[in-house]
Design an enzyme around this catalytic site. Sequence first.
Site, short mmCIF file in Angstrom:
data_model
loop_
_atom_site.label_atom_id
_atom_site.label_comp_id
_atom_site.label_asym_id
_atom_site.label_seq_id
_atom_site.Cartn_x
_atom_site.Cartn_y
_atom_site.Cartn_z
N ASP A 230 12.74 10.85 15.31
CA ASP A 230 12.57 11.34 14.28
C ASP A 230 10.81 12.03 14.28
O ASP A 230 10.40 12.47 13.32
CB ASP A 230 12.56 10.70 12.76
CG ASP A 230 11.90 9.47 12.70
OD1 ASP A 230 11.09 8.99 13.74
OD2 ASP A 230 11.91 8.97 11.66
N SER B 38 9.94 -0.50 7.42
CA SER B 38 10.74 0.24 8.33
C SER B 38 10.19 -0.42 9.95
O SER B 38 10.84 -0.43 10.90
CB SER B 38 10.75 1.53 8.62
OG SER B 38 9.33 2.19 8.47
N HIS C 233 8.66 7.59 13.12
CA HIS C 233 8.78 5.80 13.55
C HIS C 233 8.32 5.76 15.03
O HIS C 233 8.73 6.73 15.73
CB HIS C 233 10.05 5.57 13.24
CG HIS C 233 10.33 5.65 11.64
ND1 HIS C 233 11.04 6.22 11.11
CD2 HIS C 233 9.98 4.41 10.73
CE1 HIS C 233 11.16 6.11 9.79
NE2 HIS C 233 10.33 4.80 9.53
#
Length: 336
Positions: A240, A75, A243
């Site tokens: 969130d 990610s 990240h």
Amino acid sequence: MARRIAAGAAYGGGGIGLLGAAAVGVLLTEVQLAKRNVGGGVAPLPPGADGLYGRSFAASDPGSVPLRLALLGDSTAAGQGVRRSGQTPGALLASGLAAVAERPVVLRNVALPGARSDDLERQVSLLLSSPSGPPDVGVIMIGANDVTHRMPATESVRLLAAAVRRLRTAGAEVVVGTCPDLGTIEPVYQPLRWLARRVSRQLAAAQTIVVVEQGGRTVSLGDLLGPEFAANPREMFGADNYHPSAEGYATAAMAVLPTVCAVLGVWPDTDRLEPDRHEDMLPVAKAAAEAAREAGTEVTGARAPWALLKHRRRRRLAEPASAPDPATSPEEVHRP
């Protein structure tokens, strides 16, 4: 420990772990608790950033052949956590490379959120099956999910080494951003913070050893964002709180860009060592350990078993003005 992990990967050993079973159990339990406490927000899916960067250079020199940049990994490489394509690490690296090289750059990002090192084979196959051929340089960011999902360290680095080897055999240069420091995640407390830092650094050092052996270069991400996270957690984390935010990705991309440019021969700095910047030539394992302790450090192979430890001078990265469109390629990179 990093040498043992790398040796285990090379010779098929699968029983060497980063921590004992009990410690791993504590780590995983607290990771799950930390995730439940992370912000409450949901990171958006990574925006697509594939396309042509540095269009002005293509216009001024129609015969210029674009450099091909590929991103692989998890990610972090995909850019999860931001909403604009220009804020992803791929877009930042592509625009920065175009500005330094004064050439257009075609970006292809095959990274997958949640990916572990066992997904690298699929990602490399996607790149190498492209009609345009292999990339000029591939940037890999991987490792965090290997830690949190209990992948044996020897398997993790073996899979990474195989991916680097395939890319190098195909003619691509490779730069690996090693496993980040999971201890910088905001809601992580002791003993998880200590365990996460230890396991992350051990894996990062082992990654460096195998990547250099395969002819690639590494840049330690480590706790690169640690001071920024500590001082400005709401700015450096995404929605969130797990990240990175746009500012976080820009910091990471700024650390990797000099090595990407150097491996293509377009960075103004040379590989000549600068002692005043604490650069040195060390045995590979020692260089790997030193890099794991100091984020932003580049390790590149010299004459075996030696490696160069570099701290390249960085340049500020400007966010691309607009999102690229693969069909019309309108991405414009302005020269600094």
